[in-house]
Write a protein that holds these residues in place. Structure first.
Motif, PDB file in Angstrom:
ATOM      1  N   THR A 258       0.872  -1.172   0.000  1.00 26.64           N
ATOM      2  CA  THR A 258       0.000   0.000   0.000  1.00 26.64           C
ATOM      3  C   THR A 258       0.908   1.220   0.000  1.00 26.64           C
ATOM      4  O   THR A 258       1.736   1.386   0.891  1.00 26.64           O
ATOM      5  CB  THR A 258      -0.920   0.027   1.226  1.00 26.64           C
ATOM      6  N   LEU A 259       0.775   2.051  -1.021  1.00 27.45           N
ATOM      7  CA  LEU A 259       1.624   3.230  -1.176  1.00 27.45           C
ATOM      8  C   LEU A 259       0.786   4.490  -1.037  1.00 27.45           C
ATOM      9  O   LEU A 259       0.001   4.820  -1.934  1.00 27.45           O
ATOM     10  CB  LEU A 259       2.316   3.221  -2.543  1.00 27.45           C
ATOM     11  N   PRO A 260       0.924   5.216   0.079  1.00 27.08           N
ATOM     12  CA  PRO A 260       0.242   6.503   0.196  1.00 27.08           C
ATOM     13  C   PRO A 260       0.802   7.485  -0.842  1.00 27.08           C
ATOM     14  O   PRO A 260       2.014   7.506  -1.088  1.00 27.08           O
ATOM     15  CB  PRO A 260       0.592   6.968   1.617  1.00 27.08           C
ATOM     16  N   PHE A 261      -0.055   8.255  -1.461  1.00 27.62           N
ATOM     17  CA  PHE A 261       0.398   9.225  -2.460  1.00 27.62           C
ATOM     18  C   PHE A 261       1.471  10.138  -1.880  1.00 27.62           C
ATOM     19  O   PHE A 261       2.433  10.465  -2.558  1.00 27.62           O
ATOM     20  CB  PHE A 261      -0.780  10.066  -2.965  1.00 27.62           C
ATOM     21  N   ARG A 262       1.318  10.568  -0.634  1.00 27.55           N
ATOM     22  CA  ARG A 262       2.304  11.460  -0.015  1.00 27.55           C
ATOM     23  C   ARG A 262       3.693  10.834   0.000  1.00 27.55           C
ATOM     24  O   ARG A 262       4.685  11.534  -0.123  1.00 27.55           O
ATOM     25  CB  ARG A 262       1.880  11.828   1.400  1.00 27.55           C
ATOM     26  N   GLN A 263       3.764   9.530   0.150  1.00 25.39           N
ATOM     27  CA  GLN A 263       5.057   8.847   0.149  1.00 25.39           C
ATOM     28  C   GLN A 263       5.697   8.899  -1.240  1.00 25.39           C
ATOM     29  O   GLN A 263       6.923   8.925  -1.358  1.00 25.39           O
ATOM     30  CB  GLN A 263       4.879   7.400   0.596  1.00 25.39           C
ATOM     31  N   ALA A 264       4.882   8.925  -2.276  1.00 19.75           N
ATOM     32  CA  ALA A 264       5.396   8.972  -3.639  1.00 19.75           C
ATOM     33  C   ALA A 264       6.131  10.278  -3.929  1.00 19.75           C
ATOM     34  O   ALA A 264       6.993  10.325  -4.803  1.00 19.75           O
ATOM     35  CB  ALA A 264       4.258   8.778  -4.644  1.00 19.75           C
ATOM     36  N   ILE A 265       5.807  11.324  -3.180  1.00 21.23           N
ATOM     37  CA  ILE A 265       6.472  12.611  -3.387  1.00 21.23           C
ATOM     38  C   ILE A 265       7.941  12.523  -3.049  1.00 21.23           C
ATOM     39  O   ILE A 265       8.799  13.043  -3.752  1.00 21.23           O
ATOM     40  CB  ILE A 265       5.777  13.723  -2.556  1.00 21.23           C
ATOM     41  N   SER A 266       8.254  11.847  -1.960  1.00 21.91           N
ATOM     42  CA  SER A 266       9.641  11.805  -1.473  1.00 21.91           C
ATOM     43  C   SER A 266      10.372  10.507  -1.813  1.00 21.91           C
ATOM     44  O   SER A 266      11.537  10.357  -1.498  1.00 21.91           O
ATOM     45  CB  SER A 266       9.658  12.001   0.038  1.00 21.91           C
TER      46      SER A 266
END
Length: 79
Positions: A68-76
């Motif tokens: 499960t990948l939160p979108f916010r994690q994709a930023i960094s």
């Protein structure tokens, strides 16, 4: 090559990936999820919307959640 499904989940909504994507392994599937999340967020930003609270739920061919990948994690997330 294994197939993975990338479902977008957020605040009571769910967009199902019915086709799936062939990825060499889970690491490649994570890279695909990061790219997908970034693309969806960029599109939303251009429309003046914030969808950073959503996530991508990656499932294997048997339907099990493998990431499960939160979108916010994709930023960094490093590329």
């Amino acid at each position: 090559m294994p197939i993975y499904y990338f479902h977008v989940v957020g605040q009571g909504s769910r967009i199902e990936d019915l086709e799936g994507t062939d990825c060499a392994d889970l690491s490649a599937a994570k890279e695909e999820a990061v790219a997908c999340a970034r693309e969806l967020m960029a599109h939303a930003i251009r429309q003046g919307r914030d969808i950073s609270s959503r996530s991508i739920e990656v499932r294997n061919a048997r339907g099990g959640v493998v990431l499960t990948l939160p979108f916010r994690q994709a930023i960094s997330e490093a590329e």
